[in-house]
Design a protein around this motif. Sequence first.
Motif, PDB file in Angstrom:
ATOM      1  N   ARG A 188       0.831  -1.211   0.000  1.00 52.76           N
ATOM      2  CA  ARG A 188       0.000   0.000   0.000  1.00 52.76           C
ATOM      3  C   ARG A 188       0.861   1.255   0.000  1.00 52.76           C
ATOM      4  O   ARG A 188       0.576   2.218  -0.720  1.00 52.76           O
ATOM      5  N   CYS A 217      -5.625   0.858  -2.795  1.00 47.49           N
ATOM      6  CA  CYS A 217      -5.157   1.251  -1.462  1.00 47.49           C
ATOM      7  C   CYS A 217      -6.321   1.542  -0.537  1.00 47.49           C
ATOM      8  O   CYS A 217      -6.350   1.104   0.622  1.00 47.49           O
ATOM      9  N   ARG A 218      -7.292   2.297  -1.050  1.00 45.59           N
ATOM     10  CA  ARG A 218      -8.440   2.674  -0.228  1.00 45.59           C
ATOM     11  C   ARG A 218      -9.227   1.448   0.212  1.00 45.59           C
ATOM     12  O   ARG A 218      -9.665   1.338   1.373  1.00 45.59           O
ATOM     13  N   ASP A 219      -9.405   0.506  -0.703  1.00 49.56           N
ATOM     14  CA  ASP A 219     -10.207  -0.685  -0.412  1.00 49.56           C
ATOM     15  C   ASP A 219      -9.395  -1.822   0.187  1.00 49.56           C
ATOM     16  O   ASP A 219      -9.939  -2.892   0.463  1.00 49.56           O
ATOM     17  N   ARG A 220      -8.084  -1.587   0.362  1.00 47.99           N
ATOM     18  CA  ARG A 220      -7.175  -2.626   0.866  1.00 47.99           C
ATOM     19  C   ARG A 220      -7.300  -3.898   0.030  1.00 47.99           C
ATOM     20  O   ARG A 220      -7.377  -5.012   0.555  1.00 47.99           O
ATOM     21  N   ASN A 221      -7.309  -3.720  -1.269  1.00 44.23           N
ATOM     22  CA  ASN A 221      -7.535  -4.817  -2.206  1.00 44.23           C
ATOM     23  C   ASN A 221      -6.297  -5.034  -3.075  1.00 44.23           C
ATOM     24  O   ASN A 221      -6.129  -4.368  -4.097  1.00 44.23           O
ATOM     25  N   PRO A 222      -5.425  -5.972  -2.721  1.00 42.76           N
ATOM     26  CA  PRO A 222      -4.220  -6.206  -3.527  1.00 42.76           C
ATOM     27  C   PRO A 222      -4.523  -6.808  -4.893  1.00 42.76           C
ATOM     28  O   PRO A 222      -3.672  -6.812  -5.781  1.00 42.76           O
TER      29      PRO A 222
END
Length: 332
Positions: free
Chosen positions: A235, A300-305
């Motif tokens: 992130r 980054c906002r959704d913490r979705n790699p």
Amino acid sequence: MGERGDQVQHGIAGFPHAQGVHCASTSLANLVRYYGGDWSEEMVFGLGAGIGAYLYQSASFPNRAFIGRCPYLEEEFFRTLGVPFRWESGPVLPWPKIRSCLDRGVPVIGLADLRYLDYYDTVSLFGGHTLVLIGYDDDGNVYVSDMNEPSIQRTSLAGLRRALGSVSPLTPGFPPNQWAAVEPFALPALEHLILPAIRRNAEAMLHPPQPFLGLPALRQLAADFRRWPELSDWRRLALMFYEFVEKRGSGGAAFRRLYSQFLQEAETYVPAIGRLEASARMHEIAERWKYLCQTLMDGCRDRNPGVFSKAAKVMEEIAEAESSLFEQLLTL
């Protein structure tokens, strides 16, 4: 100490300072004005063969970084003009030598780390920032033309020494204390300069000397994005990528917006550029860079790699579009 320094005691009074969007091209454009020219920052950026790609990879943080600019813009600009140019460097900043240049009315450019300049309020290291030294006073201050500021600034000589002596971890091959006196230089007709600079820039992108530069770097980045989720700080790395590409002195879109504006202006002097629709195509590429940045920020906002798989596909599209455009520019 961070206050404006409008009155230069020793050195160059009335230096034609103007703000811009990128440090090197703004500094060079201001130097052109000082020596009697009136070239836009966009034109200066293009004459410096400024478009580039540099992919930094490391086992420690920052594990990844990307810069969309040619690392030798200043040298390339003066090469285009046929003007000798050479950086000075060394373990100690030779202030008496620099001061003697300013006393003669000769401005000096330097590569500084923003963290150590008194007029910046930041704790972040950001080396390789180009600025112009124009004067000094009897109280130990140096006067600076800096693209981020609306007027001439002043910083302590001690701060300047630290700023120029700092080396960015992202450019380990660059020596400390890089500076150059810019003696008076001639300004040839633009129509004689534009095509050689474009061809040289296209050649550097298509056939760079190292695989971490140019189009190979873009293709490496596309493949590498799929591995970013494995990095513990993915992130932070994505945020840094966004800042370097979209915010920190790039003019937006990894300098592609700036180069698109150069190509549009260059059409006036070289109509063949317009027949390729080069400016419009570079503008479309810039929009894809902007979309790529937004994609990463959403992740980054959704913490979705998982967003990096999408980013890799966008990067592949960008690489193909840039390859096609630079191949055609090389033939001009």
